[in-house]
Design a protein around this motif. Structure first.
Motif, PDB file in Angstrom:
ATOM      1  N   ALA A  90     -15.442  14.292  -1.541  1.00  0.00           N
ATOM      2  CA  ALA A  90     -14.581  13.368  -2.294  1.00  0.00           C
ATOM      3  C   ALA A  90     -14.611  11.980  -1.667  1.00  0.00           C
ATOM      4  O   ALA A  90     -14.568  11.847  -0.440  1.00  0.00           O
ATOM      5  N   ASP A  91     -14.676  10.941  -2.518  1.00  0.00           N
ATOM      6  CA  ASP A  91     -14.777   9.592  -1.967  1.00  0.00           C
ATOM      7  C   ASP A  91     -13.440   9.103  -1.421  1.00  0.00           C
ATOM      8  O   ASP A  91     -12.380   9.680  -1.679  1.00  0.00           O
ATOM      9  N   GLU A  92     -13.496   8.019  -0.668  1.00  0.00           N
ATOM     10  CA  GLU A  92     -12.335   7.527   0.075  1.00  0.00           C
ATOM     11  C   GLU A  92     -11.209   7.091  -0.865  1.00  0.00           C
ATOM     12  O   GLU A  92     -10.032   7.337  -0.590  1.00  0.00           O
ATOM     13  N   GLU A  93     -11.540   6.437  -1.968  1.00  0.00           N
ATOM     14  CA  GLU A  93     -10.514   5.962  -2.894  1.00  0.00           C
ATOM     15  C   GLU A  93      -9.752   7.133  -3.511  1.00  0.00           C
ATOM     16  O   GLU A  93      -8.552   7.047  -3.724  1.00  0.00           O
ATOM     17  N   LEU A  94     -10.457   8.227  -3.815  1.00  0.00           N
ATOM     18  CA  LEU A  94      -9.789   9.405  -4.368  1.00  0.00           C
ATOM     19  C   LEU A  94      -8.858  10.023  -3.334  1.00  0.00           C
ATOM     20  O   LEU A  94      -7.749  10.463  -3.664  1.00  0.00           O
ATOM     21  N   ARG A  95      -9.274  10.051  -2.084  1.00  0.00           N
ATOM     22  CA  ARG A  95      -8.431  10.608  -1.019  1.00  0.00           C
ATOM     23  C   ARG A  95      -7.146   9.798  -0.852  1.00  0.00           C
ATOM     24  O   ARG A  95      -6.088  10.336  -0.549  1.00  0.00           O
ATOM     25  N   LYS A  96      -7.257   8.467  -1.043  1.00  0.00           N
ATOM     26  CA  LYS A  96      -6.076   7.608  -0.906  1.00  0.00           C
ATOM     27  C   LYS A  96      -5.045   7.891  -2.002  1.00  0.00           C
ATOM     28  O   LYS A  96      -3.859   7.635  -1.820  1.00  0.00           O
ATOM     29  N   ALA A  97      -5.521   8.402  -3.141  1.00  0.00           N
ATOM     30  CA  ALA A  97      -4.598   8.706  -4.241  1.00  0.00           C
ATOM     31  C   ALA A  97      -3.766   9.952  -3.949  1.00  0.00           C
ATOM     32  O   ALA A  97      -2.719  10.151  -4.562  1.00  0.00           O
ATOM     33  N   VAL A  98      -4.227  10.812  -3.023  1.00  0.00           N
ATOM     34  CA  VAL A  98      -3.468  12.010  -2.640  1.00  0.00           C
ATOM     35  C   VAL A  98      -2.422  11.599  -1.605  1.00  0.00           C
ATOM     36  O   VAL A  98      -2.748  11.308  -0.456  1.00  0.00           O
ATOM     37  N   ILE A  99      -1.152  11.556  -2.015  1.00  0.00           N
ATOM     38  CA  ILE A  99      -0.107  11.020  -1.136  1.00  0.00           C
ATOM     39  C   ILE A  99       0.611  12.091  -0.338  1.00  0.00           C
ATOM     40  O   ILE A  99       1.266  11.790   0.665  1.00  0.00           O
ATOM     41  N   ALA A 100       0.511  13.370  -0.757  1.00  0.00           N
ATOM     42  CA  ALA A 100       1.250  14.412  -0.023  1.00  0.00           C
ATOM     43  C   ALA A 100       0.779  15.797  -0.451  1.00  0.00           C
ATOM     44  O   ALA A 100       0.128  15.971  -1.485  1.00  0.00           O
ATOM     45  N   THR A 101       1.137  16.796   0.384  1.00  0.00           N
ATOM     46  CA  THR A 101       0.954  18.206   0.054  1.00  0.00           C
ATOM     47  C   THR A 101       2.302  18.890   0.214  1.00  0.00           C
ATOM     48  O   THR A 101       2.979  18.701   1.238  1.00  0.00           O
ATOM     49  N   ILE A 102       2.720  19.644  -0.785  1.00  0.00           N
ATOM     50  CA  ILE A 102       4.014  20.335  -0.686  1.00  0.00           C
ATOM     51  C   ILE A 102       3.802  21.842  -0.701  1.00  0.00           C
ATOM     52  O   ILE A 102       2.901  22.351  -1.375  1.00  0.00           O
ATOM     53  N   GLU A 103       4.610  22.557   0.068  1.00  0.00           N
ATOM     54  CA  GLU A 103       4.539  24.017   0.137  1.00  0.00           C
ATOM     55  C   GLU A 103       5.495  24.617  -0.891  1.00  0.00           C
ATOM     56  O   GLU A 103       6.513  24.026  -1.245  1.00  0.00           O
TER      57      GLU A 103
END
Length: 477
Positions: A90-103
């Motif tokens: 996955a490219d860097e810009e797409l990774r920046k769009a992921v702001i969090a992971t919730i359980e």
């Protein structure tokens, strides 16, 4: 929450998505539960920007789903569920769009904090539209240059990228024809479907039909199983037929039928397949000469040449060489593979080279120099012999006018890019004098030696310009 938000919930686990919707409904937020196959309908029914965030679980194609959503709405933040994550590709810009992971089940405080962060992210992206459009701009980053020819290529690409017409890209080997094809695909509405390249000159003639259209079991010796062809693999997307000038005449007839009827059959089969595929072709050959010689079908030529794009050879846009060097070195630096700089004499030598291999040859040279002179400053003597078009004694001479006027020399100032200080430093006074002199000379040339117009272009008084012309011993014409 400080205002109502709308959440898109994409989860293959129905029980988990139901529980999350109950929680989101409880805290008063609108939730749209969606399955992967319903995503197109959701994006059609809702305006881009109307959804605050997307919560996605681990899917077989999480990257593509996230990329699809971010392309639809560049301001949309992505929240991943449980152990979900993007792939390493996955490219860097797409990774920046992921702001969090919730359980799951989510902690109330963590959930509220994450939704608040999604609102902040979305507002920030809306306030900075240039940043939201950066992914789009990246598509053209391989086509670096300020020369008229490459600017025209970018303009043509912008015009035709999202049109479903066939494109023929012509130009010498190494000019970047496949780069153009990929950019056209990723700037079109087909970007989420496959891009399938085929080199028509690299596949034996007797295997080309099977390669393009596939074959059924037993169609010929060695066909022990059925196999789909490239047109099937590209369904809904784009097929790139590179070196189409090398395609044999009997295959040209079959390709013409596909372009006209949008159907084909596998080798040895009777079933008709639909071909919802955009065709982009490329060649370094003169197809009009091939037509006159009977080597290429005229009707096929007009079918593929709906929108022609001609790639200029590097020797005709030498003013782009400093920019290309900057881009190539920057990529190597981003990949943590080292770095180099070029002095003005080395760039002068490279600008005088004929570049039979075009941009590909330049890229290979930079790769070689990074290995042989890691973190060094490249002079004429460091270049391979065939690139030494300037004597070693010229190392300290002024940079060539065509390079200086671009303001794009690696390590020097330009109007559009931040200045990079060369590793070995710079004589700032001398550099600024050279820059001023070259800009004045360019303004006078553009205005045919009329001092008043040149002064207006430089936004200085006429008397000030006359004084500077005396200082640098510049004539009016």
């Amino acid at each position: 929450m400080w205002r109502e938000i709308k959440v898109l919930l994409l989860d293959h686990n129905e029980e988990r998505s139901h529980d999350l919707k109950v929680i989101l409904d409880f805290i008063g937020e609108e939730t749209i539960v969606c399955k992967e196959g319903d995503l197109d309908g959701i994006t059609k029914d809702h305006e881009s920007g109307s959804i605050t965030c997307a919560i996605i679980s681990q899917l077989d194609n999480t990257d593509k789903i996230a990329e699809y959503l971010v392309d639809w709405d560049p301001t949309l933040p992505i929240i991943l569920l449980d152990a979900s994550e993007l792939s390493a590709e996955a490219d860097e810009e797409l990774r920046k769009a992921v702001i969090a992971t919730i359980e799951t089940p989510p902690n109330y405080t963590k959930m509220m904090d994450t939704l608040h962060r999604a609102q902040v992210y979305k507002d920030h992206m809306k306030a900075d539209p240039a940043r939201a459009q950066r992914r789009e701009a990246q598509l053209f980053r391989s086509l670096v240059g300020t020369s008229r020819s490459i600017v025209q290529v970018r303009e043509l690409m912008a015009q035709v990228a999202d049109k479903d017409v066939n494109v023929l890209i012509t130009g010498e080997s190494g000019t970047g024809k496949e780069v153009v094809a990929r950019n056209l695909h990723y700037n079109s509405h087909r970007r989420h479907k496959p891009f399938v390249p085929v080199n028509c000159g690299a596949i034996p003639q007797e295997l080309l039909e099977s390669e393009l259209f596939g074959h059924e079991k037993g169609a010929f010796t060695g066909a022990i199983t059925s196999r789909p062809g490239r047109f099937e693999l590209a369904e809904g997307g784009t097929i790139f037929l590179d070196e189409i000038g090398d395609m044999p005449l009997h295959m040209q007839v079959k390709l013409l039928r596909v372009l006209q009827e949008r159907t084909f059959e596998r080798v040895g089969g009777a079933k008709t397949y639909q071909a919802d595929v955009r065709v982009i072709a490329a060649t370094h050959q003169n197809l009009e000469e091939h037509i006159s010689e009977g080597k290429f079908r005229e009707d096929l030529y007009y079918r593929i040449n709906v929108f022609p794009i001609e790639m200029p050879p590097l020797r005709e846009r030498t003013e782009d060489i400093p920019l290309l060097l900057n881009e190539l070195v920057a990529r190597i630096e981003n990949e943590k593979r080292g770095s180099i700089r070029f002095n003005s004499a080395a760039i002068m030598a490279l600008c005088r080279h004929e570049w039979p291999g075009n941009v590909r040859e330049l890229a290979n040279l930079v790769e070689r120099l990074v290995i042989t002179h890691p973190y060094g400053v490249i002079g004429v003597s460091d270049l391979p012999k065939r690139f030494r078009h300037v004597d070693d004694i010229d190392e300290d001479r002024e940079m060539p006018l065509e390079v200086a006027e671009t303001g794009m020399l690696p390590g020097y100032v330009s109007m559009d890019t931040p200045a990079l200080l060369p590793v070995n430093g710079i004589d700032l006074k001398e550099y600024l004098s050279n820059l001023e002199c070259n800009l004045i000379r360019q303004a006078l040339d553009d205005c045919n030696g009329i001092v008043a117009r040149a002064a207006e272009k430089l936004k200085i008084r006429r008397t000030t310009l006359v004084e500077k012309m005396r200082k640098y011993d510049l004539n009016r014409a």
